[in-house]
Design a protein around this motif. Structure first.
Motif, PDB file in Angstrom:
ATOM      1  N   TYR A  21       6.909 -14.577  -0.615  1.00 35.16           N
ATOM      2  CA  TYR A  21       5.692 -13.876  -0.605  1.00 35.16           C
ATOM      3  C   TYR A  21       5.601 -12.673  -1.601  1.00 35.16           C
ATOM      4  CZ  TYR A  21       4.783 -16.458   3.425  1.00 35.16           C
ATOM      5  OH  TYR A  21       4.689 -17.534   4.351  1.00 35.16           O
ATOM      6  N   ASN A  22       6.302 -12.932  -2.496  1.00 30.94           N
ATOM      7  CA  ASN A  22       5.972 -12.061  -3.722  1.00 30.94           C
ATOM      8  C   ASN A  22       6.140 -10.369  -3.360  1.00 30.94           C
ATOM      9  OD1 ASN A  22       5.411 -11.438  -6.624  1.00 30.94           O
ATOM     10  ND2 ASN A  22       3.286 -11.125  -6.136  1.00 30.94           N
TER      11      ASN A  22
ATOM     12  N   GLN B 145       5.408  -8.875  -0.812  1.00 33.90           N
ATOM     13  CA  GLN B 145       4.498  -8.146  -0.105  1.00 33.90           C
ATOM     14  C   GLN B 145       4.875  -7.996   1.294  1.00 33.90           C
ATOM     15  OE1 GLN B 145       1.478 -11.214  -0.380  1.00 33.90           O
ATOM     16  NE2 GLN B 145       0.396 -10.440  -2.341  1.00 33.90           N
TER      17      GLN B 145
ATOM     18  N   TRP C 289       4.122  -6.502   3.878  1.00 32.49           N
ATOM     19  CA  TRP C 289       3.043  -6.735   5.133  1.00 32.49           C
ATOM     20  C   TRP C 289       3.187  -8.081   5.796  1.00 32.49           C
ATOM     21  CZ3 TRP C 289       1.239  -5.031   0.540  1.00 32.49           C
ATOM     22  CH2 TRP C 289       0.409  -6.068  -0.417  1.00 32.49           C
ATOM     23  N   ASN C 290       3.547  -9.006   4.907  1.00 30.20           N
ATOM     24  CA  ASN C 290       3.638 -10.386   5.304  1.00 30.20           C
ATOM     25  C   ASN C 290       5.002 -10.794   5.966  1.00 30.20           C
ATOM     26  OD1 ASN C 290       0.938 -11.474   4.556  1.00 30.20           O
ATOM     27  ND2 ASN C 290       1.482 -11.418   2.512  1.00 30.20           N
TER      28      ASN C 290
ATOM     29  N   TYR D 193      -3.269  -5.412   6.145  1.00 30.71           N
ATOM     30  CA  TYR D 193      -3.411  -6.339   4.996  1.00 30.71           C
ATOM     31  C   TYR D 193      -2.854  -7.480   4.758  1.00 30.71           C
ATOM     32  CZ  TYR D 193      -5.229  -1.756   2.946  1.00 30.71           C
ATOM     33  OH  TYR D 193      -5.869  -0.643   2.732  1.00 30.71           O
TER      34      TYR D 193
END
Length: 178
Positions: free
Chosen positions: A87-88, A90, A92-93, A133
């Motif tokens: 998820y690059n 990220q 929060w994911n 986000y």
């Protein structure tokens, strides 16, 4: 390299595992980091050679944290950094996998994730139940595969090879049906 500075092997890790373990490295290695930064500040930004010894201590400490996390929480660590990679980065994911990793590291190593500068009385971002986000479900890709395979809990599958084989079979079935 000056002979009076002991050599240290490189950590040899990609950015995802380092990001995953960053707060634990910071928690355990803070004294070494502080010494290194003090050396750099006292050298007026020109302490590359003068501060190599302190930098090597930081590297040794970080390597020891990665070894301990890998030895004690490998499955949780791997799930979290795979999520970050997929998820690059990220964060929060990947909170669900992160919570599992944080719990394991705290239970087995006594290291706790603390975000510097978090105001008192405010729930730190990594402990919030809902991520503002988040663009994806609050889980990691491996957990989705478990659910597709009919497993309710990733802990039900112990052997990593079995998981990978089932996931690969699922991918092949998916390709054949398309």
């Amino acid at each position: 390299m000056p002979s009076h500075i002991p050599s240290v092997p490189e950590i040899g890790s990609t950015s995802a595992p380092l990001t995953s373990a960053a707060y634990f490295i910071g928690a355990r290695c803070r004294p070494f980091n502080d010494d290194y930064m003090q050396c750099k500040n006292e050298a007026g930004g020109k302490g590359e050679i003068d501060c190599l010894s302190e930098g090597r201590k930081v590297t040794r400490c970080a390597a020891s944290v990665l070894q301990d996390v890998t030895a004690n929480c490998l499955d949780e660590f791997r799930a979290h950094w795979h999520c970050l990679e997929n998820y690059n980065h990220q964060l929060w994911n990947c909170r669900r996998a992160e919570r599992k990793l944080n719990k394991c590291v705290f239970d087995k190593l006594g290291l706790e994730k603390m975000i510097p500068g978090t105001p008192e009385g405010v729930v730190p971002v990594h402990l919030r139940k809902k991520q503002i986000y988040a663009t994806l479900p609050q889980d990691d890709p491996e957990e989705r595969w478990y659910r597709r395979l009919g497993k309710k809990d990733p802990a039900q599958i112990v052997e990593e090879g079995k998981v990978r084989a089932e996931a690969a079979a699922g991918l092949q079935e998916q390709k054949q049906t398309q």
